[in-house]
Design an enzyme around this catalytic site. Structure first.
Site, PDB file in Angstrom:
ATOM      1  CB  CYS A  66      -9.463   4.571   0.730  1.00  0.00           C
ATOM      2  SG  CYS A  66      -7.732   5.068   1.326  1.00  0.00           S
ATOM      3  CB  THR A  67      -6.626  -0.017   2.444  1.00  0.00           C
ATOM      4  OG1 THR A  67      -5.476   0.585   1.816  1.00  0.00           O
ATOM      5  CG2 THR A  67      -7.045  -1.250   1.357  1.00  0.00           C
ATOM      6  CG  HIS A  68      -4.885   5.102   4.435  1.00  0.00           C
ATOM      7  ND1 HIS A  68      -4.454   4.518   3.256  1.00  0.00           N
ATOM      8  CD2 HIS A  68      -3.686   5.722   5.373  1.00  0.00           C
ATOM      9  CE1 HIS A  68      -2.915   4.776   3.411  1.00  0.00           C
ATOM     10  NE2 HIS A  68      -2.581   5.402   4.284  1.00  0.00           N
ATOM     11  CB  CYS A 128      -3.196   0.652  -2.589  1.00  0.00           C
ATOM     12  SG  CYS A 128      -3.035   2.481  -3.014  1.00  0.00           S
ATOM     13  CG  ASN A 129      -9.815   0.340  -2.615  1.00  0.00           C
ATOM     14  OD1 ASN A 129     -10.568  -0.135  -3.061  1.00  0.00           O
ATOM     15  ND2 ASN A 129      -9.326   0.290  -1.477  1.00  0.00           N
ATOM     16  CB  THR A 130      -5.245   4.678  -4.992  1.00  0.00           C
ATOM     17  OG1 THR A 130      -5.885   5.369  -3.875  1.00  0.00           O
ATOM     18  CG2 THR A 130      -5.019   5.895  -6.107  1.00  0.00           C
ATOM     19  CG  ASP A 168      -1.816   1.155   1.379  1.00  0.00           C
ATOM     20  OD1 ASP A 168      -2.252   1.496   0.154  1.00  0.00           O
ATOM     21  OD2 ASP A 168      -2.248   1.599   2.236  1.00  0.00           O
ATOM     22  CB  SER A 169       0.123   4.666  -0.727  1.00  0.00           C
ATOM     23  OG  SER A 169      -0.956   4.843   0.094  1.00  0.00           O
ATOM     24  CE1 TYR A 228       2.283   6.316  -3.706  1.00  0.00           C
ATOM     25  CE2 TYR A 228       1.080   4.361  -4.256  1.00  0.00           C
ATOM     26  CZ  TYR A 228       2.006   5.144  -3.873  1.00  0.00           C
ATOM     27  OH  TYR A 228       3.406   4.497  -4.041  1.00  0.00           O
TER      28      TYR A 228
HETATM   29  N1  DGL Z   1      -4.667   3.370   0.888  1.00  0.00           N
HETATM   30  C1  DGL Z   1      -4.710   3.655  -0.438  1.00  0.00           C
HETATM   31  C2  DGL Z   1      -6.325   3.090  -0.993  1.00  0.00           C
HETATM   32  O1  DGL Z   1      -6.704   2.099  -0.587  1.00  0.00           O
HETATM   33  C3  DGL Z   1      -4.818   4.959  -0.822  1.00  0.00           C
HETATM   34  C4  DGL Z   1      -4.159   6.142   0.389  1.00  0.00           C
HETATM   35  C5  DGL Z   1      -3.376   7.170  -0.099  1.00  0.00           C
HETATM   36  O2  DGL Z   1      -2.098   7.085  -0.812  1.00  0.00           O
HETATM   37  O3  DGL Z   1      -3.986   8.341  -0.567  1.00  0.00           O
HETATM   38  O4  DGL Z   1      -6.668   3.834  -2.147  1.00  0.00           O
END
Ligand code: DGL
Length: 215
Positions: free
Chosen positions: A177-179, A71-73, A7-8, A40
């Site tokens: 978003c995993t965050h 990471c969905n992005t 992930d990011s 990201y």
């Molecule tokens: N955790 C990442 C996701 O699932 C994105 C977080 C980020 O870098 O903004 O999209």
């Protein structure tokens, strides 16, 4: 067996925890972007592609048999390009549009995700293909990953995002978003029974097991 989780930032850690819990014998290598590229959220796919290549290279060189793109992005914008480069299974996760549309009885669904995910062709395709006539609300979560990564998220900011969607009748909230997995409980409390909160960890683990032929 070694499995990479990428992930990011710290969002992927929650996915890595789920993988470790489901596959206790696996050696899970969690890697996030440490080169000050985070977040990201609003960056372009081309820019993000350059950030992730060396990290995927490292995971492959370390002997990973599969990589979970937690990471969905990255998944929604780059999985096709990454699959062309890397010869091991890449397990992608993406906003749970289909389960949400199936679950919703109000026909209103809130999708919480980064701007880059929401702008992706993959997300548009998911809505087009599986939307089932639902209205998809997309609360402004553009600073959420940053706030969560830096432990600065608070209830007020979460409410700002969620309450208007609930007031508009959303009965399913998708964590795209995993965050946001780290604030699932808070979102659930704010929803207070008005909406179900969906996130993909168990689906990702099931997909990983299928790919590794463990189930
Ligand atoms: N955790 C990442 C996701 O699932 C994105 C977080 C980020 O870098 O903004 O999209």
């Amino acid at each position: 067996m070694r499995i990479g989780v990428f992930d990011s930032g710290i969002g992927g850690r929650s996915v890595a925890n789920a993988v470790e819990a489901a596959l206790p014998d696996a050696d899970v290598l969690f890697r996030h972007d440490t080169a000050e590229h985070f977040p990201y959220a609003t960056k372009s796919p081309d820019e993000i592609y350059e950030f992730v290549l060396p990290i995927f290279d490292e995971l492959v060189a370390a002997g990973c048999e599969a990589i979970v793109i937690a990471c969905n992005t990255v998944s929604t914008t780059l999985v096709g390009r990454l699959r062309e480069v890397f010869g091991i299974p890449l397990v992608a996760l993406e906003p749970m549009v289909k389960p949400a549309a199936e679950l919703s009885t109000s026909g209103v669904v809130a999708i919480c995700a980064t701007p880059t995910t929401l702008a992706s062709a993959r997300y548009a395709w998911l809505k087009e293909t599986y939307g089932n006539g639902c209205a998809f609300l997309e609360p402004d979560c553009s600073d959420w990953s940053y706030l969560i990564e830096h432990n600065r998220m608070n209830e007020e900011r979460i409410r700002e995002g969620i309450e208007p969607a609930l007031a508009a009748g959303a009965d399913v909230i998708v964590l795209g978003c995993t965050h946001y997995h780290w604030i699932e409980e808070e979102i659930d409390q704010i929803a207070a029974g008005r909406a179900r909160v969906l996130q993909p960890e168990s689906a990702v683990v099931a997909q990983l097991k299928r790919v590794l032929q463990l189930s």
